[in-house]
Design a protein around this motif. Structure first.
Motif, PDB file in Angstrom:
ATOM      1  N   LYS A 234      12.687   7.832   1.138  1.00 55.37           N
ATOM      2  CA  LYS A 234      11.582   7.660   0.191  1.00 55.37           C
ATOM      3  C   LYS A 234      10.222   7.995   0.790  1.00 55.37           C
ATOM      4  O   LYS A 234       9.253   8.237   0.078  1.00 55.37           O
ATOM      5  CB  LYS A 234      11.547   6.217  -0.305  1.00 55.37           C
ATOM      6  CG  LYS A 234      12.747   5.884  -1.173  1.00 55.37           C
ATOM      7  CD  LYS A 234      12.504   4.606  -1.937  1.00 55.37           C
ATOM      8  CE  LYS A 234      13.675   4.298  -2.851  1.00 55.37           C
ATOM      9  NZ  LYS A 234      14.022   2.879  -2.818  1.00 55.37           N
ATOM     10  N   CYS A 235      10.125   8.001   2.135  1.00 57.02           N
ATOM     11  CA  CYS A 235       8.831   8.140   2.812  1.00 57.02           C
ATOM     12  C   CYS A 235       8.236   9.533   2.606  1.00 57.02           C
ATOM     13  O   CYS A 235       8.927  10.530   2.731  1.00 57.02           O
ATOM     14  CB  CYS A 235       9.003   7.851   4.300  1.00 57.02           C
ATOM     15  SG  CYS A 235       7.493   8.095   5.245  1.00 57.02           S
ATOM     16  N   ILE A 236       6.951   9.583   2.276  1.00 60.95           N
ATOM     17  CA  ILE A 236       6.276  10.863   2.079  1.00 60.95           C
ATOM     18  C   ILE A 236       5.327  11.185   3.243  1.00 60.95           C
ATOM     19  O   ILE A 236       4.443  12.041   3.125  1.00 60.95           O
ATOM     20  CB  ILE A 236       5.505  10.892   0.732  1.00 60.95           C
ATOM     21  CG1 ILE A 236       4.514   9.714   0.650  1.00 60.95           C
ATOM     22  CG2 ILE A 236       6.454  10.873  -0.461  1.00 60.95           C
ATOM     23  CD1 ILE A 236       3.477   9.844  -0.452  1.00 60.95           C
ATOM     24  N   SER A 237       5.478  10.471   4.349  1.00 55.84           N
ATOM     25  CA  SER A 237       4.756  10.760   5.595  1.00 55.84           C
ATOM     26  C   SER A 237       3.235  10.723   5.453  1.00 55.84           C
ATOM     27  O   SER A 237       2.529  11.524   6.055  1.00 55.84           O
ATOM     28  CB  SER A 237       5.182  12.138   6.147  1.00 55.84           C
ATOM     29  OG  SER A 237       6.570  12.171   6.374  1.00 55.84           O
ATOM     30  N   CYS A 238       2.719   9.771   4.689  1.00 56.82           N
ATOM     31  CA  CYS A 238       1.267   9.729   4.475  1.00 56.82           C
ATOM     32  C   CYS A 238       0.535   8.864   5.512  1.00 56.82           C
ATOM     33  O   CYS A 238      -0.681   8.931   5.641  1.00 56.82           O
ATOM     34  CB  CYS A 238       0.966   9.201   3.074  1.00 56.82           C
ATOM     35  SG  CYS A 238       1.465   7.482   2.847  1.00 56.82           S
ATOM     36  N   ARG A 239       1.235   8.018   6.217  1.00 58.40           N
ATOM     37  CA  ARG A 239       0.695   7.129   7.261  1.00 58.40           C
ATOM     38  C   ARG A 239      -0.243   6.044   6.730  1.00 58.40           C
ATOM     39  O   ARG A 239      -0.951   5.394   7.495  1.00 58.40           O
ATOM     40  CB  ARG A 239      -0.070   7.930   8.341  1.00 58.40           C
ATOM     41  CG  ARG A 239       0.823   8.789   9.202  1.00 58.40           C
ATOM     42  CD  ARG A 239      -0.026   9.657  10.133  1.00 58.40           C
ATOM     43  NE  ARG A 239       0.796  10.731  10.679  1.00 58.40           N
ATOM     44  CZ  ARG A 239       1.315  10.715  11.894  1.00 58.40           C
ATOM     45  NH1 ARG A 239       1.075   9.719  12.711  1.00 58.40           N
ATOM     46  NH2 ARG A 239       2.065  11.714  12.329  1.00 58.40           N
ATOM     47  N   ILE A 240      -0.296   5.844   5.453  1.00 56.61           N
ATOM     48  CA  ILE A 240      -1.186   4.826   4.885  1.00 56.61           C
ATOM     49  C   ILE A 240      -0.837   3.445   5.453  1.00 56.61           C
ATOM     50  O   ILE A 240      -1.710   2.650   5.819  1.00 56.61           O
ATOM     51  CB  ILE A 240      -1.073   4.828   3.336  1.00 56.61           C
ATOM     52  CG1 ILE A 240      -1.782   6.060   2.771  1.00 56.61           C
ATOM     53  CG2 ILE A 240      -1.664   3.552   2.732  1.00 56.61           C
ATOM     54  CD1 ILE A 240      -1.611   6.261   1.272  1.00 56.61           C
ATOM     55  N   CYS A 241       0.453   3.158   5.569  1.00 54.33           N
ATOM     56  CA  CYS A 241       0.908   1.846   6.054  1.00 54.33           C
ATOM     57  C   CYS A 241       0.438   1.587   7.487  1.00 54.33           C
ATOM     58  O   CYS A 241       0.033   0.474   7.829  1.00 54.33           O
ATOM     59  CB  CYS A 241       2.436   1.764   5.975  1.00 54.33           C
ATOM     60  SG  CYS A 241       3.281   3.099   6.848  1.00 54.33           S
ATOM     61  N   VAL A 242       0.509   2.637   8.320  1.00 59.14           N
ATOM     62  CA  VAL A 242       0.168   2.491   9.738  1.00 59.14           C
ATOM     63  C   VAL A 242      -1.289   2.056   9.878  1.00 59.14           C
ATOM     64  O   VAL A 242      -1.623   1.138  10.631  1.00 59.14           O
ATOM     65  CB  VAL A 242       0.384   3.834  10.490  1.00 59.14           C
ATOM     66  CG1 VAL A 242      -0.012   3.711  11.962  1.00 59.14           C
ATOM     67  CG2 VAL A 242       1.825   4.299  10.349  1.00 59.14           C
TER      68      VAL A 242
ATOM     69  N   VAL B 230       0.816  -1.224   0.000  1.00 57.85           N
ATOM     70  CA  VAL B 230       0.000   0.000   0.000  1.00 57.85           C
ATOM     71  C   VAL B 230       0.849   1.273   0.000  1.00 57.85           C
ATOM     72  O   VAL B 230       0.354   2.342  -0.316  1.00 57.85           O
ATOM     73  CB  VAL B 230      -1.003   0.052   1.190  1.00 57.85           C
ATOM     74  CG1 VAL B 230      -2.048  -1.050   1.067  1.00 57.85           C
ATOM     75  CG2 VAL B 230      -0.296  -0.018   2.535  1.00 57.85           C
ATOM     76  N   CYS B 231       2.119   1.157   0.354  1.00 52.74           N
ATOM     77  CA  CYS B 231       2.988   2.344   0.390  1.00 52.74           C
ATOM     78  C   CYS B 231       3.134   2.918  -1.013  1.00 52.74           C
ATOM     79  O   CYS B 231       3.538   2.219  -1.937  1.00 52.74           O
ATOM     80  CB  CYS B 231       4.368   1.995   0.948  1.00 52.74           C
ATOM     81  SG  CYS B 231       5.516   3.377   0.814  1.00 52.74           S
ATOM     82  N   PRO B 232       2.804   4.217  -1.180  1.00 54.28           N
ATOM     83  CA  PRO B 232       2.846   4.792  -2.523  1.00 54.28           C
ATOM     84  C   PRO B 232       4.265   4.998  -3.047  1.00 54.28           C
ATOM     85  O   PRO B 232       4.433   5.281  -4.232  1.00 54.28           O
ATOM     86  CB  PRO B 232       2.148   6.149  -2.364  1.00 54.28           C
ATOM     87  CG  PRO B 232       1.724   6.258  -0.948  1.00 54.28           C
ATOM     88  CD  PRO B 232       2.332   5.157  -0.157  1.00 54.28           C
TER      89      PRO B 232
HETATM   90  S1  SF4 Z   1       4.049   6.791   5.784  1.00 51.27           S
HETATM   91 FE1  SF4 Z   1       4.147   4.599   5.321  1.00 51.27          FE
HETATM   92  S2  SF4 Z   1       2.928   4.350   3.472  1.00 51.27           S
HETATM   93 FE2  SF4 Z   1       3.388   6.547   3.644  1.00 51.27          FE
HETATM   94  S3  SF4 Z   1       5.272   6.778   2.441  1.00 51.27           S
HETATM   95 FE3  SF4 Z   1       5.916   6.491   4.568  1.00 51.27          FE
HETATM   96  S4  SF4 Z   1       6.279   4.284   4.692  1.00 51.27           S
HETATM   97 FE4  SF4 Z   1       5.076   4.604   2.833  1.00 51.27          FE
END
Ligand code: SF4
Ligand SMILES: Cc1cc2nc3c(=O)[nH]c(=O)nc-3n(C[C@H](O)[C@H](O)[C@H](O)COP(=O)(O)OP(=O)(O)OC[C@H]3O[C@@H](n4cnc5c(N)ncnc54)[C@H](O)[C@@H]3O)c2cc1C
Ligand code: SF4
Lengths: 67, 397
Positions: A42-50, A23-25
């Protein structure tokens, strides 16, 4: 400034199912057969994974920005 | 210098789609390598193991009792207030597999057809030369290797890392995934000839709870919910078991996974790279089953790989995209439309619909005559009184 987070795994809870990597974009998570890895750059801080982890093994820690 | 291997085709992922492609291409005499990061192919399972009986003949898979736990004769659906709808056939309609054995046997059939198979071998990146993908980098029991191949097949499941590294954007928003959690456990009191599904916004938001029997008193008991739900799938499953006084202290396995349920990758091929199965999000969006879809995609993909190798024309690979969209894509797009409607049903809607359906001829539902079913629903007084319900049902027609 927007918030920047770091994702932390609770290893004893994680099943290495690979879902969070799916699911991580931005390919910021890699799940191999023996370990879970996070790539801060690489992380864009979207929290989708959490939110998506079926067992709640992931947590976000604020590393920069508002806390 | 890392070891270099050379094949016509390299397939990443030995779940369902990968071994089918590897088997079909190897059978035609081409050299194929099938790899998986797991040390034992098929384990751990991330599946409820239910599949339609028709796939064995269709995809030339032996009906081998070693991976068939139980034959199933239909399904029973439960509404939030406890109305039930039963669809029971007089012959076997599906089976509950043992995927640990099934996936391994599919890889075995590939090996027997001529493919090389390497577990504990993880693809880490693609190799490019002059902008063209000429193979992959991998780690085999920790040692770096290079696998050169004319064609790369990304069958790496929901993670879809290899397709993305090859520059194919497989991204979908979090709402388009289900988070799933399951116990394989001892459970009593449910007809073991049927699969059982419970619906309700407090039971399983967007998804359902399932009991898929593997024995008279053993089943996969699991749940799928929308991945952007603030609570976990585990939370909802444990809550359901407690509320229904189902003891869950005799657990044999815990299974976890995420399922793509929101639509399908448009471009399944880029140059010499093909994406199949969960990696291409080829899953039934209504029930989250993806094994049959992975087999279908694998079969179509392998057909065009063989053609491309025979004719030495990789342009032919694109026909996989076209043929998949014609055959399975169209059907699944319709299913997706239904899912998007069903997603908006309230608990009361679910009660009304399931109650009404249990009154009408189950044969019609079972036979897939959905428009007749919807017409029957439209006649129900509780539906007639509600313009919203009528609108929802009309969307389905
Ligand atoms: S918050 Fe999680 S899903 Fe979003 S970019 Fe970072 S690692 Fe990937
Ligand atoms: C809890 C749950 C229940 C389900 N229940 C059902 C059901 O009852 N019926 C049904 O039809 N479907 C079900 N599904 C969906 C079904 O499991 C998938 O659709 C199906 O397995 C897809 O097959 P696949 O070959 O595309 O991918 P997978 O079976 O996921 O196989 C992908 C393989 O690739 C490997 N891999 C990944 N990355 C790499 C890499 N970099 N290098 C090497 N190897 C790699 C993985 O280890 C894995 O073995 C369920 C899913 C879940 C999570
Ligand atoms: S989704 Fe959760 S259980 Fe699965 S690999 Fe990621 S952290 Fe682990």
């Amino acid at each position: 400034m927007t918030e920047k987070i770091r994702i932390i795994v609770e290893e004893d809870k994680c099943y290495l199912c690979g879902g969070c990597a799916g699911v991580c974009p931005s390919l910021a998570i890699k799940v191999s057969s023996s370990k879970w890895e996070f790539f801060q750059d690489k992380c864009i801080s979207c929290r989708i994974c959490v939110t998506a982890c079926p067992v709640g093994a992931l947590e976000a820690e604020v590393v920069e920005g508002k806390s | 210098m890392s070891e270099i291997m050379k094949y016509d085709v390299v397939v990443v992922g030995a779940g369902i789609a990968g071994p089918i492609v590897a088997r079909n291409v190897a059978k035609e005499g081409y050299s194929v390598l099938l790899i998986d990061k797991k040390s034992a192919i098929g384990a751990p399972k991330q599946c409820a193991e239910g599949i339609n009986i028709s796939v064995f003949e269709k995809h030339d898979i032996p009906y081998d009792k070693r991976f068939i736990n139980r034959e199933i004769y239909g399904a029973r659906l439960y509404s939030p207030s406890g109305y039930t709808l039963e669809m029971r056939y007089n012959k076997v309609s599906g089976v509950i597999l043992e995927r640990k054995v099934f996936d391994k046997m599919l890889a075995f059939y590939a090996a027997r057809a001529g493919a090389d198979v390497l577990p504990r071998t993880e693809a880490t990146d693609v190799i490019r030369e002059e902008g063209k993908i000429i193979g992959i980098k991998a780690k085999k029991e920790g040692e770096p290797i290079e696998i050169r191949a004319d064609i790369l097949v990304a069958a790496d499941g929901v993670e879809s890392t290899i397709a993305r590294k090859a520059g194919i954007n497989t991204y979908a928003p979090p709402h388009e995934f289900d988070s799933a959690y399951e116990y394989e456990m001892l459970i009593e009191g449910f007809d073991p000839d049927l699969i059982h599904l419970w619906f309700g916004n407090n039971v399983a938001p967007r998804g359902y709870v399932w009991v898929f029997p593997k024995d008279e008193d053993r089943a996969n008991v699991g749940i799928g919910i929308n991945s952007d739900n603030p609570m976990t799938a585990k939370h909802y499953l444990d809550k359901w078991l407690k509320e229904n006084n189902i003891p869950f202290k005799k657990i044999l396995e815990v299974n976890v996974g995420i399922i793509p349920v929101g639509g399908f990758l448009k471009e399944l091929v880029k140059d010499n790279v093909l994406v199949v199965g969960d990696a291409a999000r080829q899953v039934n969006p209504m029930h989250g089953g993806g094994m049959a879809e992975a087999m279908e995609a694998g079969t179509i993909a392998s057909k065009w790989i063989v053609e491309a190798l025979k004719e030495e024309n990789f342009g032919l690979l694109k026909n996989y995209t076209t043929e998949w969209w014609e055959k399975d894509g169209k059907r699944l797009e319709r299913v997706l439309r239904v899912r998007k409607v069903v997603e908006h049903l309230t608990d009361e809607d679910l009660d009304v619909f399931i109650q009404t359906l249990s009154g009408i001829d189950a044969e019609k539902i079972a036979g897939g005559r959905y428009s007749e079913v919807i017409k029957a629903l439209l006649k129900h007084p509780k539906v007639l009184m509600s313009p919203r319900r009528i609108a929802l049902l009309k969307e389905l027609l």
